[in-house]
Design an enzyme around this catalytic site. Structure first.
Site, short mmCIF file in Angstrom:
data_model
loop_
_atom_site.label_atom_id
_atom_site.label_comp_id
_atom_site.label_asym_id
_atom_site.label_seq_id
_atom_site.Cartn_x
_atom_site.Cartn_y
_atom_site.Cartn_z
N TYR A 142 0.84 -1.21 0.00
CA TYR A 142 0.00 0.00 0.00
C TYR A 142 0.88 1.26 0.00
CZ TYR A 142 -3.71 3.17 1.70
OH TYR A 142 -4.62 4.19 1.85
N LYS A 197 1.12 4.25 -2.85
CA LYS A 197 0.82 5.65 -2.56
C LYS A 197 2.04 6.55 -2.79
CE LYS A 197 -3.48 4.96 -1.47
NZ LYS A 197 -4.54 5.40 -2.39
#
Ligand code: NAP
Length: 247
Positions: free
Chosen positions: A155, A159
């Site tokens: 994740y 990002k």
């Protein structure tokens, strides 16, 4: 603030995306938003907002991680609405686990939904925006993309990738009056954070200078700023909406 504007929000059926759709509707935009599985909820939201605000709101099932579906979506919007003014790449997922346990599938899924989707939609949205010599692209990052987080390597990488991508796009298309920014939320109360226990939420809140979790509306307000003329001289930036978590 957005009257006459055409907006696309990916993942608008729930959570932060829903708050963005509601905020943009209050400000008079015509809106297309996507979802993956929440068909009933999405259709109900579209009907509610178009009736309440007398604007066009359309819910479309479109998988943001798929290149061809994204191209089709943008083409359909341009055919129906004639242009695209604001793109919010909001759709995102988590598949959290420590690196030693992370499967290739967990890595690939998160990168495809969170990062490849941003490429897919931006790539096709730029054509109508360049033609119009105007546009605002808002990509949903996370404070985790800046600081990292144990158990979220996939994740965090997705990002962080969004930040490098967005700064590059800002440089490529700034001369065409197209802006590209990142919003980096901290802990926001949505389905994504509902997996946390009340105790965990309390502990997180304690670590935040403003001593509380954020709401979808807090993030939507930042989107309104970047999507409207209020943010017309702002591009290539990462705007944290995190209660001071990053300071
Ligand atoms: P959420 O409540 O889980 O909602 C996710 C939304 O994305 C839903 O509308 C979902 O559609 C949609 N979606 C998922 N996969 C998709 C795909 N492949 N194509 C199209 N739509 C898809 O998540 P959230 O908390 O609102 O998060 C929204 C964004 O903010 C994400 O990018 C997330 O990483 C970021 N963010 C969230 C937080 C937080 O604390 N919540 C913090 C930092 C950043 P369905 O309803 O059909 O499943």
């Amino acid at each position: 603030m957005l009257q006459g504007k055409v907006v696309l929000v990916t993942g608008g059926s729930r959570g932060i995306g829903e708050s963005i759709v509601r905020k943009f509707a209050q400000h008079g935009a015509d809106i297309v938003f996507t979802y993956l599985s929440s068909a009933e909820k999405a259709e109900a939201l579209a009907t509610e907002l178009s009736e309440t605000h007398h604007i066009k709101v359309k819910a479309v099932r479109s998988n943001a991680s798929k290149y061809d579906e994204s191209e089709q979506l943008i083409n359909d919007i341009v055919s129906e609405f004639g242009k695209l003014d604001v793109l919010v790449n909001n759709a995102g997922i988590t598949k959290d686990t420590l690196m030693l346990r992370m499967s290739e599938e967990q890595w690939d899924q998160v990168i495809e939904v969170n990062l490849k989707s941003v490429f897919n939609l931006t790539k096709h949205a730029l054509k109508p925006m360049m033609k119009n010599r105007s546009g605002s692209i808002i990509n949903m990052g996370s404070v985790v993309g800046v600081f990292g987080n144990a158990g979220q390597a996939n994740y965090a990488a997705s990002k962080a990738g969004i930040i490098g991508f967005s700064k590059s796009i800002a440089k490529e298309v700034g001369s065409r009056n197209i802006r590209c920014n990142v919003i980096a939320p901290g802990f926001i109360e949505t389905d994504m954070t509902h997996v946390l226990t009340e105790e965990q939420k309390k502990a997180y809140a304690e670590s935040i200078p403003l001593k509380k979790l954020g709401s979808g509306e807090d993030v939507a307000n930042a989107c309104l700023y970047l999507g409207s003329d209020l943010g017309q001289y702002v591009t290539g930036q990462v705007l944290s909406v995190c209660g001071g978590l990053n300071c």
